[in-house]
Motif scaffolding. Structure first.
Motif, PDB file in Angstrom:
ATOM      1  N   LYS A 123      46.948  44.307  37.814  1.00 22.37           N
ATOM      2  CA  LYS A 123      45.898  43.717  38.669  1.00 22.37           C
ATOM      3  C   LYS A 123      45.130  44.790  39.439  1.00 22.37           C
ATOM      4  O   LYS A 123      45.725  45.617  40.149  1.00 22.37           O
ATOM      5  CB  LYS A 123      46.527  42.722  39.634  1.00 22.37           C
ATOM      6  N   CYS A 168      44.355  36.496  38.935  1.00 23.55           N
ATOM      7  CA  CYS A 168      43.984  35.816  40.179  1.00 23.55           C
ATOM      8  C   CYS A 168      42.694  36.324  40.815  1.00 23.55           C
ATOM      9  O   CYS A 168      41.621  35.998  40.347  1.00 23.55           O
ATOM     10  CB  CYS A 168      45.138  35.847  41.175  1.00 23.55           C
ATOM     11  N   ARG A 172      37.330  36.410  40.497  1.00 26.01           N
ATOM     12  CA  ARG A 172      36.169  36.184  41.375  1.00 26.01           C
ATOM     13  C   ARG A 172      35.110  37.272  41.217  1.00 26.01           C
ATOM     14  O   ARG A 172      34.050  37.204  41.844  1.00 26.01           O
ATOM     15  CB  ARG A 172      36.632  36.139  42.836  1.00 26.01           C
ATOM     16  N   THR A 194      46.726  30.743  44.530  1.00 23.32           N
ATOM     17  CA  THR A 194      45.670  30.690  45.536  1.00 23.32           C
ATOM     18  C   THR A 194      46.048  29.708  46.641  1.00 23.32           C
ATOM     19  O   THR A 194      46.174  28.504  46.375  1.00 23.32           O
ATOM     20  CB  THR A 194      44.331  30.291  44.893  1.00 23.32           C
TER      21      THR A 194
HETATM   22  N1  CDT Z   1      46.938  35.919  44.317  1.00 20.88           N
HETATM   23  C1  CDT Z   1      45.651  36.088  44.694  1.00 20.88           C
HETATM   24  O1  CDT Z   1      44.989  37.048  44.298  1.00 20.88           O
HETATM   25  N2  CDT Z   1      45.146  35.173  45.542  1.00 20.88           N
HETATM   26  C2  CDT Z   1      43.849  35.290  46.124  1.00 20.88           C
HETATM   27  C3  CDT Z   1      43.862  34.738  47.493  1.00 20.88           C
HETATM   28  C4  CDT Z   1      42.795  35.308  48.294  1.00 20.88           C
HETATM   29  S1  CDT Z   1      43.041  35.066  50.001  1.00 20.88           S
HETATM   30  C5  CDT Z   1      43.719  36.540  50.531  1.00 20.88           C
HETATM   31  C6  CDT Z   1      42.731  34.640  45.318  1.00 20.88           C
HETATM   32  O2  CDT Z   1      41.683  35.267  45.176  1.00 20.88           O
HETATM   33  O3  CDT Z   1      42.882  33.504  44.873  1.00 20.88           O
END
Ligand code: CDT
Length: 301
Positions: A123, A168, A172, A194
């Motif tokens: 990651k 994860c 984005r 998440t």
């Molecule tokens: N595991 C992971 O990457 N979770 C994040 C949470 C973001 S809030 C700090 C995500 O982007 O879903």
């Protein structure tokens, strides 16, 4: 058409006290269900073997080491590899990786139908923070426990397609998909944990978080003309709630299946990898249409 039938295998919550053996048994049950539905390839979430431990603060980071795998496969996970081989099924899942050199990564692997690990991803976009943050409703200490991945965003020719992985928060970021898109990726698989609320922003609840999740993966799929398989670890882990939203998106950016609820479960989708061709040869024919002379700011500091 080239059909790769994929099972997106959501895991419900994993409590702190649950053992690897208990979780692997749940993963095997999902694999059996996927086999009955003729899946070629099963995708599990990020950090599939344990609870989402980066929410727990340890002053001494080494105290988090029991959450990591020093070898893959290892005796606890071997039954999953054995079952995959028996089923003739490829798989991908996430886990915390401790290397022989003592490095810590949030990793995922790609295993082909012969049981060989053909790909590893570490990651790259690590969210959260390094130190305990008392202003947050919950801690998100990925930057404390993991190093940013050092393997880039490769893609692998396997199972009759060109497959890439991310994890994860990576989903984005448009760069994640584009770097794989430039290598011709046909399917991106990813797992996520998440939290269903933003600990820093009251009012950002489940509905908005699901919206941002879908927006990100649908855009990534469309803009790179590839399938995206996004798999949640969901539900209440020791009082901390993770959202669901396990889904499969086609190369037009449309959600073709989405799992209801937050328990263990699968959705199975026959994905035509040739459906990626149209977008790659027309509107997103990168060789013809990209204007990289104007993109320098993306990689500048
Ligand atoms: N595991 C992971 O990457 N979770 C994040 C949470 C973001 S809030 C700090 C995500 O982007 O879903």
């Amino acid at each position: 058409s080239r059909i790769l039938t994929v099972a997106a295998a959501q895991l419900g919550p994993i409590q702190k006290a649950e053992t690897r053996a208990e979780v692997v048994a749940r993963m095997i049950a999902l694999m059996e269900e996927a086999k009955a539905k003729r899946a070629d390839f099963i995708v599990y979430p990020e950090l599939a073997l344990t609870t989402f431990f980066p929410r727990w603060y340890h002053e001494d980071r080494a105290e988090a080491d029991p959450w990591f795998e020093a070898a893959m496969p290892n005796p606890q996970v071997q039954p999953l590899f054995d079952k995959a081989l028996e089923c003739g099924m490829g798989m991908s899942f996430g886990y915390a990786e401790l290397t022989p050199e003592g490095q810590h990564f949030n990793s995922s692997i790609l295993v082909d139908k012969t049981g060989a690990i053909v790909g590893k991803y570490r990651k790259i976009h690590l969210p959260g923070h390094v130190d305990y943050d008392e202003t947050r409703a919950h801690q998100h200490l990925e930057k404390r426990y993991f190093e940013p991945g050092d393997l880039g965003f490769p893609v692998w020719r396997t199972m009759g397609g060109l497959i890439g992985m991310c994890i994860c928060n990576d989903r984005r970021w448009p760069e994640t998909y584009r770097v794989m898109g430039l290598q011709g990726v046909e399917m991106v698989v990813l797992g996520f944990n998440t939290p269903s609320v933003n600990g820093h922003r009251s009012g950002e609840g489940l509905a908005q978080r699901l919206f941002h999740h879908r927006l990100s993966v649908q855009a990534g799929a469309y803009q790179n003309s590839c399938w995206v398989v996004a798999v949640a670890k969901a539900g209440d882990e020791d009082g901390n709630h993770l959202m669901g939203g396990t889904l499969v998106v086609n190369p037009d950016g449309e959600i073709v299946a989405e799992l209801e609820g937050e328990a263990d479960g699968i959705i199975v989708v026959p994905c035509d990898l040739d459906a990626t061709r149209f977008g790659k040869e027309t509107i997103f024919d990168f060789a013809r249409h990209r204007r990289i002379e104007h993109y320098g700011a993306i990689t500048a500091q």
